[in-house]
Design an enzyme around this catalytic site. Sequence first.
Site, PDB file in Angstrom:
ATOM      1  N   GLN A  11       0.833  -1.193   0.000  1.00 63.22           N
ATOM      2  CA  GLN A  11       0.000   0.000   0.000  1.00 63.22           C
ATOM      3  C   GLN A  11       0.871   1.248   0.000  1.00 63.22           C
ATOM      4  O   GLN A  11       1.900   1.308   0.670  1.00 63.22           O
ATOM      5  CB  GLN A  11      -0.918  -0.002   1.220  1.00 63.22           C
ATOM      6  CG  GLN A  11      -1.978   1.077   1.201  1.00 63.22           C
ATOM      7  CD  GLN A  11      -2.957   0.925   2.344  1.00 63.22           C
ATOM      8  OE1 GLN A  11      -3.032  -0.117   2.986  1.00 63.22           O
ATOM      9  NE2 GLN A  11      -3.721   1.976   2.617  1.00 63.22           N
ATOM     10  N   SER A  95       4.310  -6.059   2.930  1.00 65.69           N
ATOM     11  CA  SER A  95       3.055  -5.891   3.667  1.00 65.69           C
ATOM     12  C   SER A  95       1.898  -6.476   2.857  1.00 65.69           C
ATOM     13  O   SER A  95       1.814  -7.680   2.678  1.00 65.69           O
ATOM     14  CB  SER A  95       2.845  -4.417   4.008  1.00 65.69           C
ATOM     15  OG  SER A  95       1.769  -4.253   4.895  1.00 65.69           O
ATOM     16  N   LEU A  96       0.989  -5.647   2.354  1.00 63.13           N
ATOM     17  CA  LEU A  96      -0.085  -6.123   1.491  1.00 63.13           C
ATOM     18  C   LEU A  96       0.452  -7.032   0.389  1.00 63.13           C
ATOM     19  O   LEU A  96      -0.150  -8.053   0.040  1.00 63.13           O
ATOM     20  CB  LEU A  96      -0.807  -4.925   0.866  1.00 63.13           C
ATOM     21  CG  LEU A  96      -1.576  -5.212  -0.427  1.00 63.13           C
ATOM     22  CD1 LEU A  96      -2.815  -6.005  -0.130  1.00 63.13           C
ATOM     23  CD2 LEU A  96      -1.859  -3.949  -1.187  1.00 63.13           C
ATOM     24  N   ARG A 120      -9.055  -7.149   4.820  1.00 63.18           N
ATOM     25  CA  ARG A 120      -7.915  -6.594   5.549  1.00 63.18           C
ATOM     26  C   ARG A 120      -7.939  -5.067   5.494  1.00 63.18           C
ATOM     27  O   ARG A 120      -7.730  -4.380   6.501  1.00 63.18           O
ATOM     28  CB  ARG A 120      -6.617  -7.130   4.944  1.00 63.18           C
ATOM     29  CG  ARG A 120      -5.317  -6.689   5.607  1.00 63.18           C
ATOM     30  CD  ARG A 120      -4.151  -7.353   4.869  1.00 63.18           C
ATOM     31  NE  ARG A 120      -2.848  -7.118   5.482  1.00 63.18           N
ATOM     32  CZ  ARG A 120      -2.036  -6.105   5.167  1.00 63.18           C
ATOM     33  NH1 ARG A 120      -2.410  -5.222   4.255  1.00 63.18           N
ATOM     34  NH2 ARG A 120      -0.858  -5.984   5.767  1.00 63.18           N
ATOM     35  N   HIS A 204       0.882  -1.871  11.243  1.00 62.03           N
ATOM     36  CA  HIS A 204       1.960  -2.674  11.829  1.00 62.03           C
ATOM     37  C   HIS A 204       2.320  -2.197  13.240  1.00 62.03           C
ATOM     38  O   HIS A 204       3.487  -2.107  13.613  1.00 62.03           O
ATOM     39  CB  HIS A 204       3.189  -2.683  10.911  1.00 62.03           C
ATOM     40  CG  HIS A 204       2.868  -3.246   9.553  1.00 62.03           C
ATOM     41  ND1 HIS A 204       2.570  -4.566   9.362  1.00 62.03           N
ATOM     42  CD2 HIS A 204       2.747  -2.641   8.348  1.00 62.03           C
ATOM     43  CE1 HIS A 204       2.289  -4.754   8.078  1.00 62.03           C
ATOM     44  NE2 HIS A 204       2.385  -3.611   7.443  1.00 62.03           N
ATOM     45  N   GLN A 253       1.215 -10.380  11.024  1.00 61.69           N
ATOM     46  CA  GLN A 253       1.820  -9.302  10.235  1.00 61.69           C
ATOM     47  C   GLN A 253       1.133  -7.950  10.419  1.00 61.69           C
ATOM     48  O   GLN A 253       1.770  -6.904  10.353  1.00 61.69           O
ATOM     49  CB  GLN A 253       1.792  -9.714   8.754  1.00 61.69           C
ATOM     50  CG  GLN A 253       2.480  -8.754   7.806  1.00 61.69           C
ATOM     51  CD  GLN A 253       1.652  -8.539   6.556  1.00 61.69           C
ATOM     52  OE1 GLN A 253       0.507  -8.113   6.637  1.00 61.69           O
ATOM     53  NE2 GLN A 253       2.250  -8.832   5.414  1.00 61.69           N
TER      54      GLN A 253
END
Length: 319
Positions: A11, A95-96, A120, A204, A253
Amino acid sequence: MSGLGLLFPGQGAQTVGMGRALADAFPSARDVFGRADEILGFGLSKVCFEGPIDELTRTDVSQPAIFTASLAALAALEEAGGPRREKAAAVAGLSLGEYTALCAAGGIGFEDGLRLVRLRGEAMQAASTAKPSSMSSVVGLDDAGIQAACAEASSAGIVSIANRNAPGQIVISGEIAALETAEKACVARGARRCIRLQVAGAFHSEVMRPAADRLARALEEVRIAEPRVPFLSNVTGARATSAAEIRRNLATQVCAPVLWEASMRAVLASGLRSFVELAPAGVLAGLMRKIEASAQVEKCDGPDDAKRIAASGAAAGAV
């Protein structure tokens, strides 16, 4: 290790128009966008291609949008005669992008992956709305100094390291008051500056705990298989193989730091030096230059990129 690694952005990489030229040029890419529109029940492709940027940047939209655009780029690359995903030397996503990498590696189906990243994004947006928070990039201070600053600021609320992306690229995340205190503490310890990021909330970090819990429940209902190619985890910075480990890491995560530099150093240690960053590309290539300047990262953002990569020696051993 010979062959090619595939890297998938997270992202923040989104841009209006992403994937449009690829969809116009390659039926396979167009099909990926069409499937996403049908699964989600709204015109995700239109938002990717035309914006507006405010809608595309929304966490609940940008996550499925980037997931779809990256897989459309991979489909276009394969259609152009480039490396097949099942022959990749390694896959990783920021991440994503870890969900996109897992899908590319055969560990999760496209529909399940798309629905998960949509959920998410919704869950992370809800957690951000419930607790005002943000993130900040710290320039010019080492990991130990940043950790000490966050510990000092923790009396004001949640704040912690969120991303260890590359040398000199550490991001902190937390509630607004604690984040402001941590920024000041970082500067007092020698940081050149702290750059507040334009994000919805403290990704996070423990601010995202409600989102992590919601995602963990959803992950229990999704079939995850062992990846067909080496797959790197953000949580451990190492290869993850079993479905149980991957499921656990994906839930963890959301609140845990992203260990991107560690992930890249792990795959570099295997000898791999050639990578393709799938659309919307650029961020991960920049991070790799800081991690290992000798590594080559080709960006696949449009039809010309796909054709060039397919024709290049970089794909040797990965087709």
